[in-house]
Write an enzyme that holds these catalytic residues in place. Structure first.
Site, PDB file in Angstrom:
ATOM      1  CD  GLU A  21     123.792 123.024  11.331  1.00 31.26           C
ATOM      2  OE1 GLU A  21     123.350 123.280  10.194  1.00 31.26           O
ATOM      3  OE2 GLU A  21     123.114 122.447  12.203  1.00 31.26           O
ATOM      4  CD1 TRP A  22     123.602 122.044   6.076  1.00 30.68           C
ATOM      5  CD2 TRP A  22     124.693 120.352   5.133  1.00 30.68           C
ATOM      6  NE1 TRP A  22     122.818 120.918   6.198  1.00 30.68           N
ATOM      7  CE2 TRP A  22     123.466 119.868   5.626  1.00 30.68           C
ATOM      8  CE3 TRP A  22     125.565 119.445   4.493  1.00 30.68           C
ATOM      9  CZ2 TRP A  22     123.071 118.533   5.503  1.00 30.68           C
ATOM     10  CZ3 TRP A  22     125.172 118.117   4.367  1.00 30.68           C
ATOM     11  CH2 TRP A  22     123.948 117.674   4.865  1.00 30.68           C
TER      12      TRP A  22
ATOM     13  CE1 TYR B  85     116.730 126.144  11.390  1.00 28.04           C
ATOM     14  CE2 TYR B  85     115.854 125.537   9.245  1.00 28.04           C
ATOM     15  CZ  TYR B  85     116.473 125.187  10.432  1.00 28.04           C
ATOM     16  OH  TYR B  85     116.801 123.876  10.671  1.00 28.04           O
TER      17      TYR B  85
ATOM     18  CG  HIS C 166     118.721 116.028   5.373  1.00 21.84           C
ATOM     19  ND1 HIS C 166     117.748 116.299   6.316  1.00 21.84           N
ATOM     20  CD2 HIS C 166     119.493 117.156   5.328  1.00 21.84           C
ATOM     21  CE1 HIS C 166     117.935 117.505   6.823  1.00 21.84           C
ATOM     22  NE2 HIS C 166     118.986 118.047   6.232  1.00 21.84           N
TER      23      HIS C 166
ATOM     24  CD  GLN D 262     123.180 118.704   8.693  1.00 21.76           C
ATOM     25  OE1 GLN D 262     122.060 118.378   8.343  1.00 21.76           O
ATOM     26  NE2 GLN D 262     123.434 119.892   9.203  1.00 21.76           N
TER      27      GLN D 262
ATOM     28  CG  ASN E 236     112.586 121.851   7.161  1.00 26.41           C
ATOM     29  OD1 ASN E 236     111.774 121.146   7.749  1.00 26.41           O
ATOM     30  ND2 ASN E 236     113.631 121.333   6.519  1.00 26.41           N
TER      31      ASN E 236
ATOM     32  CG  ASN F  74     115.637 118.415   4.568  1.00 29.59           C
ATOM     33  OD1 ASN F  74     114.736 118.611   5.378  1.00 29.59           O
ATOM     34  ND2 ASN F  74     116.685 119.234   4.457  1.00 29.59           N
ATOM     35  CD  GLU F  75     115.952 122.855   4.387  1.00 31.67           C
ATOM     36  OE1 GLU F  75     115.517 123.304   5.458  1.00 31.67           O
ATOM     37  OE2 GLU F  75     117.128 123.061   3.999  1.00 31.67           O
TER      38      GLU F  75
ATOM     39  NE  ARG G  87     112.988 115.537   8.768  1.00 26.51           N
ATOM     40  CZ  ARG G  87     113.472 116.595   8.129  1.00 26.51           C
ATOM     41  NH1 ARG G  87     113.616 117.752   8.768  1.00 26.51           N
ATOM     42  NH2 ARG G  87     113.817 116.528   6.857  1.00 26.51           N
TER      43      ARG G  87
ATOM     44  CD  GLU H 106     115.688 120.887   9.018  1.00 22.63           C
ATOM     45  OE1 GLU H 106     116.283 121.980   8.968  1.00 22.63           O
ATOM     46  OE2 GLU H 106     115.939 119.941   8.271  1.00 22.63           O
TER      47      GLU H 106
ATOM     48  CD1 TRP I  24     119.437 122.482  12.742  1.00 19.17           C
ATOM     49  CD2 TRP I  24     118.549 120.563  11.999  1.00 19.17           C
ATOM     50  NE1 TRP I  24     120.439 121.775  12.158  1.00 19.17           N
ATOM     51  CE2 TRP I  24     119.938 120.582  11.692  1.00 19.17           C
ATOM     52  CE3 TRP I  24     117.809 119.446  11.646  1.00 19.17           C
ATOM     53  CZ2 TRP I  24     120.566 119.535  11.029  1.00 19.17           C
ATOM     54  CZ3 TRP I  24     118.435 118.414  10.984  1.00 19.17           C
ATOM     55  CH2 TRP I  24     119.802 118.461  10.682  1.00 19.17           C
TER      56      TRP I  24
END
Length: 495
Positions: free
Chosen positions: A447-448, A329, A140, A37, A327, A184-185, A95, A396, A440
């Site tokens: 962003e993907w 959100y 990630h 990213q 993480n 990650n995730e 991180r 995050e 984050w």
């Protein structure tokens, strides 16, 4: 679910003000990034291709305006600029993730790219020289393409390859890195990468792909944890975990038993899918196993679509995390939704429909990101109660702005303040063992599938300017005050 009951939370005592309470001594104040990213330099200095290089270069409007991370924030050549941002904030922790294919171009230790090693050596050394603790993520989302060509996370063989990569990183950087995140995730990789195919590697195997990929990520993580435990812990004294993303969930109708049960399934198919085996039992949640088994039978399968963990695997997986990396959100309301479809689907297996409460504010630029700070407190309490009161790091949390984003992001800082207040309640009223918080993200970045259309950074990046200058948002300036104070200061509205 019991911990969704607001009555189970201690109300703030009369006269309790978050501004009067400090965060615990030694609290980790951080920000986070990920290699693909921010780094750019997608083919520089011997780096091999990864699945996101492939996915974005294929086009097909799967990413906003077919944008790529080829250049991103240019952090591969602009690390010193990132370090200035980190120092300006006064972060105690940072991180970041290692690009697997920058270190090992084909994903294996057959060839080691020394320029990749040098890059990360410099980041780690510069952080430590400035009194900043690195938290390093091994993977990630950016799997080396060579490994994906051999089946990627769909293949059992990847668990040993990942373990070899993890050991290489422990050996190379572990004398200085004491906080590790393996993956990650995994939920996002499994569901969106191998079930829906909406992110790299873009594989669509409904009802099967996500479960198989998750199975292999869990076992890969456990193998890497054991390697660290056996070979490196006594010399390096580090900690190893896995970053799990989760919403909080509440029944749409709190009085409806079907919605209450659906909410339990929603959590089981999200956080508990990974946390239950790793922190508690070595096995998937019972509610998840029974649900998928029933659905599989209805759909004519002879056995469950959820891979069974052997007793040996359960023993290997159980207890393989030294802290809980979360993480968070957003939050959802959940209602029961019967699955009458004959086609398999991991999303439909849970028989739980997620609903956004439109009375909640939404972060600009992200239609999915309802701003629900109290959901984080409830999730932290759930983790405390369900997973034996672990040490927790929020690895995050953040809020987007749409592009173009104002530097004076007053509204966004309000969201951060509300979130930090809920974190203080979790620590001081609920006795949650929370040791750190990572925003984050440090920088606006790729962003993907949203590309550069939504901005999560504490620092604005001008992607139109070849120099990619970083400029602090107001949130960065306010966050620096919180870090310096180790607590919330009175907001301008309250003065």
């Amino acid at each position: 679910m019991a911990s969704a009951d607001p009555a189970s939370f201690a109300p703030a005592p009369f006269g309790w003000h978050p501004e009067d309470i400090s965060f615990p001594s030694g609290f980790a104040w951080g920000a986070a990034t990920a290699a693909y990213q921010v780094e750019g330099g997608w083919n520089a200095d011997g780096k091999g291709p990864n699945v996101w290089d492939t996915f974005t270069h294929q086009g097909g409007d799967r990413v906003f305006k077919n944008q790529t991370g080829d250049v991103a924030c240019g952090s591969y050549t602009l690390w010193e600029e990132d370090l200035k941002c980190i120092k300006q904030l006064g972060l105690t922790h940072y991180r970041f993730s290692l690009s697997w294919s920058r270190l090992l171009p084909d994903g294996t230790t057959g060839f080691i790219n020394q320029k990749g090693v040098d890059y990360y050596d410099k980041i780690i050394d510069d952080l430590l020289a400035n009194g900043i603790v690195p938290m390093v993520t091994l993977y990630h989302f950016d799997l080396p393409q060579h490994l994906e060509d051999q089946g990627g996370w769909s293949s059992d063989a990847i668990t040993e390859v990942f373990d070899n990569y993890a050991q290489f990183c422990f050996r190379t950087f572990g004398d200085r890195v004491k906080l590790w995140v393996t993956i990650n995730e995994p939920y996002v990789v499994a569901k969106d990468g191998y079930e829906k195919g909406i992110v790299a590697p873009g594989i669509m195997e409904p009802g099967i792909g996500a479960y198989r990929a998750a199975h292999n990520m869990i076992t890969a993580h456990a193998k890497a944890w054991h390697s660290y435990n056996l070979l490196y812990r006594k010399k390096q004294y580090g900690l190893v975990s896995i970053a799990l993303n989760s919403d909080w969930a509440e029944p749409l109708d709190p009085t409806c038993l079907a919605d209450q049960e659906a909410t339990k399934r929603y959590m089981a198919f999200c956080l508990d899918w990974f946390a239950e085996p790793i922190f508690i039992s070595g096995d998937y949640p019972a509610i998840m196993k029974s649900q998928i088994s029933v659905m599989s039978t209805k759909q004519g399968y002879l056995s469950s679509r959820l891979p069974e963990l052997t007793e040996e695997e359960k023993m290997m997986i159980k207890g393989t995390a030294d802290f809980f990396a979360l993480n968070y959100y957003t939050t959802r309301k959940v209602k029961h939704q019967e699955n009458t479809h004959s086609e398999p689907s991991a999303s439909r297996d849970r028989e739980a429909e997620q609903i956004m409460d439109h009375s909640w504010p939404f972060a600009a630029g992200s239609s999915w990101l309802a701003v629900v700070p109290w959901g984080l407190r409830r999730l932290l309490k759930y983790i405390k109660d369900t997973y034996n009161n672990p040490i927790i790091y929020i690895t995050e949390n953040g809020f987007s702005q749409s592009d173009p984003a104002p530097l004076d992001d007053t509204q966004r800082w309000k969201y951060f303040r509300l979130t930090l207040q809920e974190i203080l309640k979790a620590i001081s009223l609920d006795d949650v063992h929370l040791k750190g918080y990572f925003v984050w993200s440090l920088l606006d970045n790729f962003e993907w599938t949203c590309g550069y259309s939504c901005r999560f950074g504490l620092f604005h990046v001008d992607f139109e300017n070849p120099a990619l200058p970083r400029v602090p948002y107001r949130s960065a300036i306010e966050y620096a005050k919180v870090i310096s104070n180790n607590g919330l200061t009175k907001s301008t509205e309250e003065l």
